[in-house]
Design a protein around this motif. Sequence first.
Motif, PDB file in Angstrom:
ATOM      1  N   GLN A  42      11.880 -16.617 -31.778  1.00 45.54           N
ATOM      2  CA  GLN A  42      12.771 -16.013 -33.084  1.00 45.54           C
ATOM      3  C   GLN A  42      13.954 -15.183 -32.603  1.00 45.54           C
ATOM      4  OE1 GLN A  42      10.918 -14.008 -35.879  1.00 45.54           O
ATOM      5  NE2 GLN A  42       8.715 -14.281 -35.200  1.00 45.54           N
ATOM      6  N   VAL A  43      14.260 -14.897 -31.424  1.00 42.86           N
ATOM      7  CA  VAL A  43      15.307 -14.286 -30.624  1.00 42.86           C
ATOM      8  C   VAL A  43      16.085 -15.517 -30.595  1.00 42.86           C
ATOM      9  CG1 VAL A  43      16.432 -12.959 -29.047  1.00 42.86           C
ATOM     10  CG2 VAL A  43      14.213 -12.088 -29.803  1.00 42.86           C
ATOM     11  N   ALA A  88      17.752 -16.097 -34.027  1.00 40.67           N
ATOM     12  CA  ALA A  88      18.593 -15.200 -34.507  1.00 40.67           C
ATOM     13  C   ALA A  88      20.183 -15.146 -33.766  1.00 40.67           C
ATOM     14  CB  ALA A  88      17.997 -13.764 -34.317  1.00 40.67           C
ATOM     15  N   LYS A 129      12.567 -11.123 -36.634  1.00 44.99           N
ATOM     16  CA  LYS A 129      13.708 -11.767 -36.563  1.00 44.99           C
ATOM     17  C   LYS A 129      14.590 -10.933 -37.773  1.00 44.99           C
ATOM     18  CE  LYS A 129      14.851 -15.685 -38.246  1.00 44.99           C
ATOM     19  NZ  LYS A 129      15.342 -17.089 -38.370  1.00 44.99           N
TER      20      LYS A 129
END
Length: 376
Positions: free
Chosen positions: A118-119, A122, A181
């Motif tokens: 998710q990071v 992002a 996120k």
Amino acid sequence: MSGATHPIVKGWCPGAHRPMMSGDGLVVRVRPFRAELTSAQTLALCDLSQRYGNGVIDLTSRANLQLRGVAEADHPALLTALDALGLIDADPAIEGHRNILVPARRDAGGLTGRLYDQVLAALPRLPDLPEKMGFAIDTGPDACLGYGSADFRFELDTTGALLLRADGAQTARPVTEATAKAALLDLARWFAETGGGPAGRMARHLTTTSLPQAWTQTEPRTQSAPCVPGSVPEGSILGAPFGKLAADDLQTLLEKSGASHMRLMLNRLFLLVDGTPGDTPFVTEPGNPLMSAHACPGAPFCPQATVPTMDIARDLASRVSGTLHVSGCAKGCALPRAADTTLTGRDGRFDLVRNGAPWDTPCARGLSPKDLNETL
């Protein structure tokens, strides 16, 4: 100890696409995805260090790797080789912001890995942030990343619920995996919109700007004791004094240990997944005084350093109590925080700081190496 001004440092770190020139050539930083390399990737990186660099790989304070002594003419070939190994991003801008700490001890396919994805997703959507800013996903079996440099921290509370905390704040915002996120993007936008850019880091920004109440709801779980060399269920944790990994020693270790992967850790440690080290020059047991000593490359390898550091730190490590930091200049790259004993290079001699950082006010100035032997 305080009273001195923190030195001005560069607002970016060396990367693969954008290396930094040092006294011995280019410094090329490699940020392995999930702080993990397969044995094959590690062996190939050792070969590249010997072919293009000085044969020693640095394990950095952010659990990344650096090849030093690379000639400018060799950089394009090295970059192509790193790309072929799957160790770098194609986009230099993403590469520069992919400062993500993860625990070495984690379940394959578990929460930590999913949050990492998710990071990554992002990063392209983040506002313009200072390049030194980073992320921590402290969601392993123990809370272990608190001393690592990070600005946006995914953590757990005492019940195991997920939190997102701004570094420098004591409390955090409860989130879920589904909202993680979006929450990260919200916090990054708040930092940018409230003028955090000039501060450079989240904790410094929070000294002058208050977080919204939504971000100060819940306390994270208590940090565990720092990891030390030794056996763990996942394999074996080893230490690299001063973060130095001689390529030939690392090759031998990987070939003989049977490890499937190498995971990078804070405090100059690394985990051999499913590996048994055997006889090795790396530290395999807790209590070695070299693991409490910190030193940057020093002179002549860094143009900002005015003193050699490594040999002095090695000589003093067993003679001082607590943590020792020998810094070639006031930037304190090897340990950007307080140590029990700090020696800071200045004009070819050393300043002594007790219980402080290299930029703090010293209690003694202008010490020669001989003076150090008599003072410490």
